[in-house]
Design a protein around this motif. Sequence first.
Motif, PDB file in Angstrom:
ATOM      1  N   ARG A  51      39.219  -0.786  15.145  1.00  0.00           N
ATOM      2  CA  ARG A  51      38.493   0.403  15.592  1.00  0.00           C
ATOM      3  C   ARG A  51      39.373   1.637  15.471  1.00  0.00           C
ATOM      4  O   ARG A  51      38.926   2.679  14.972  1.00  0.00           O
ATOM      5  CB  ARG A  51      38.029   0.218  17.038  1.00  0.00           C
ATOM      6  CG  ARG A  51      37.135   1.347  17.547  1.00  0.00           C
ATOM      7  CD  ARG A  51      36.848   1.236  19.027  1.00  0.00           C
ATOM      8  NE  ARG A  51      38.026   1.383  19.874  1.00  0.00           N
ATOM      9  CZ  ARG A  51      38.663   2.543  20.106  1.00  0.00           C
ATOM     10  NH1 ARG A  51      38.244   3.657  19.541  1.00  0.00           N
ATOM     11  NH2 ARG A  51      39.723   2.585  20.893  1.00  0.00           N
ATOM     12  N   LEU A  52      40.639   1.530  15.900  1.00  0.00           N
ATOM     13  CA  LEU A  52      41.561   2.672  15.811  1.00  0.00           C
ATOM     14  C   LEU A  52      41.838   3.053  14.358  1.00  0.00           C
ATOM     15  O   LEU A  52      41.892   4.243  14.019  1.00  0.00           O
ATOM     16  CB  LEU A  52      42.883   2.362  16.525  1.00  0.00           C
ATOM     17  CG  LEU A  52      42.821   2.304  18.049  1.00  0.00           C
ATOM     18  CD1 LEU A  52      44.157   1.816  18.607  1.00  0.00           C
ATOM     19  CD2 LEU A  52      42.468   3.654  18.623  1.00  0.00           C
ATOM     20  N   ALA A  53      42.036   2.050  13.489  1.00  0.00           N
ATOM     21  CA  ALA A  53      42.321   2.339  12.077  1.00  0.00           C
ATOM     22  C   ALA A  53      41.137   3.014  11.404  1.00  0.00           C
ATOM     23  O   ALA A  53      41.309   3.909  10.578  1.00  0.00           O
ATOM     24  CB  ALA A  53      42.686   1.053  11.351  1.00  0.00           C
ATOM     25  N   ALA A  54      39.929   2.597  11.752  1.00  0.00           N
ATOM     26  CA  ALA A  54      38.733   3.186  11.143  1.00  0.00           C
ATOM     27  C   ALA A  54      38.513   4.618  11.606  1.00  0.00           C
ATOM     28  O   ALA A  54      38.006   5.450  10.846  1.00  0.00           O
ATOM     29  CB  ALA A  54      37.513   2.332  11.482  1.00  0.00           C
ATOM     30  N   SER A  55      38.917   4.920  12.829  1.00  0.00           N
ATOM     31  CA  SER A  55      38.670   6.261  13.357  1.00  0.00           C
ATOM     32  C   SER A  55      39.861   7.198  13.156  1.00  0.00           C
ATOM     33  O   SER A  55      39.786   8.370  13.521  1.00  0.00           O
ATOM     34  CB  SER A  55      38.336   6.176  14.844  1.00  0.00           C
ATOM     35  OG  SER A  55      39.468   5.745  15.565  1.00  0.00           O
ATOM     36  N   ASP A  56      40.931   6.721  12.547  1.00  0.00           N
ATOM     37  CA  ASP A  56      42.149   7.518  12.400  1.00  0.00           C
ATOM     38  C   ASP A  56      42.047   8.427  11.180  1.00  0.00           C
ATOM     39  O   ASP A  56      41.893   7.961  10.064  1.00  0.00           O
ATOM     40  CB  ASP A  56      43.356   6.587  12.271  1.00  0.00           C
ATOM     41  CG  ASP A  56      44.647   7.339  12.171  1.00  0.00           C
ATOM     42  OD1 ASP A  56      44.716   8.489  12.628  1.00  0.00           O
ATOM     43  OD2 ASP A  56      45.610   6.752  11.643  1.00  0.00           O
ATOM     44  N   ALA A  57      42.207   9.689  11.411  1.00  0.00           N
ATOM     45  CA  ALA A  57      42.154  10.657  10.321  1.00  0.00           C
ATOM     46  C   ALA A  57      43.557  11.093   9.901  1.00  0.00           C
ATOM     47  O   ALA A  57      43.698  11.807   8.923  1.00  0.00           O
ATOM     48  CB  ALA A  57      41.345  11.866  10.757  1.00  0.00           C
ATOM     49  N   THR A  58      44.587  10.652  10.615  1.00  0.00           N
ATOM     50  CA  THR A  58      45.946  11.122  10.329  1.00  0.00           C
ATOM     51  C   THR A  58      46.681  10.242   9.337  1.00  0.00           C
ATOM     52  O   THR A  58      47.813  10.528   8.984  1.00  0.00           O
ATOM     53  CB  THR A  58      46.771  11.198  11.622  1.00  0.00           C
ATOM     54  OG1 THR A  58      46.864   9.887  12.183  1.00  0.00           O
ATOM     55  CG2 THR A  58      46.151  12.173  12.599  1.00  0.00           C
ATOM     56  N   GLY A  59      46.139   9.139   8.939  1.00  0.00           N
ATOM     57  CA  GLY A  59      46.795   8.294   7.954  1.00  0.00           C
ATOM     58  C   GLY A  59      47.525   7.101   8.534  1.00  0.00           C
ATOM     59  O   GLY A  59      48.116   6.319   7.786  1.00  0.00           O
ATOM     60  N   ILE A  60      47.519   6.942   9.848  1.00  0.00           N
ATOM     61  CA  ILE A  60      48.173   5.780  10.447  1.00  0.00           C
ATOM     62  C   ILE A  60      47.422   4.512  10.059  1.00  0.00           C
ATOM     63  O   ILE A  60      47.995   3.436  10.012  1.00  0.00           O
ATOM     64  CB  ILE A  60      48.260   5.926  11.984  1.00  0.00           C
ATOM     65  CG1 ILE A  60      49.141   7.117  12.336  1.00  0.00           C
ATOM     66  CG2 ILE A  60      48.783   4.670  12.635  1.00  0.00           C
ATOM     67  CD1 ILE A  60      49.259   7.405  13.800  1.00  0.00           C
ATOM     68  N   GLY A  61      46.177   4.645   9.708  1.00  0.00           N
ATOM     69  CA  GLY A  61      45.374   3.503   9.287  1.00  0.00           C
ATOM     70  C   GLY A  61      45.941   2.807   8.072  1.00  0.00           C
ATOM     71  O   GLY A  61      45.623   1.655   7.805  1.00  0.00           O
ATOM     72  N   ALA A  62      46.817   3.478   7.337  1.00  0.00           N
ATOM     73  CA  ALA A  62      47.428   2.860   6.157  1.00  0.00           C
ATOM     74  C   ALA A  62      48.313   1.695   6.558  1.00  0.00           C
ATOM     75  O   ALA A  62      48.565   0.784   5.756  1.00  0.00           O
ATOM     76  CB  ALA A  62      48.240   3.892   5.390  1.00  0.00           C
TER      77      ALA A  62
END
Length: 147
Positions: A51-62
């Motif tokens: 959920r956090l990775a999908a909503s992350d706009a800063t690139g931490i989802g990488a």
Amino acid sequence: MAGAKGLATLIRLAKWNVDEKRRALTALQAREEQILAEIHAAEVQLAEEQRLAASDATGIGAFYGAYAQAWLDRRAQRFGQLAAVREEILRARDELAEAFTELKTYEITDRERRKRAQQERDRKEQAFLDEVGLTMHRRRPTEDTEG
């Protein structure tokens, strides 16, 4: 009755053995529950990370890919532990069943031994009472001679 004492000792040891097997089985079942709880907690954590990775706009989802791979490795390890514990549980149940069967065998043997001993005492008592009755009957004057 040295045999009775020996049998009582065997029964006491067999009961102790059954108790030990039960404790071991209980510990394994607790470990199984712990592993299942860890698996569940990890799945909840994964859902939160997704959920956090999908909503992350800063690139931490990488970094999620590396996290997911590590999670899959830990999950496989936990399932391996679970399978091993379940095998141990099956063995522990078999050992408990054997120990219980052994205990019951000793208890049945003891019960039968006591039953036979009581029957022998009853037989001797009845023989004694029969002998007393016969002796009293022989000593009693006959009614024919009194009249």
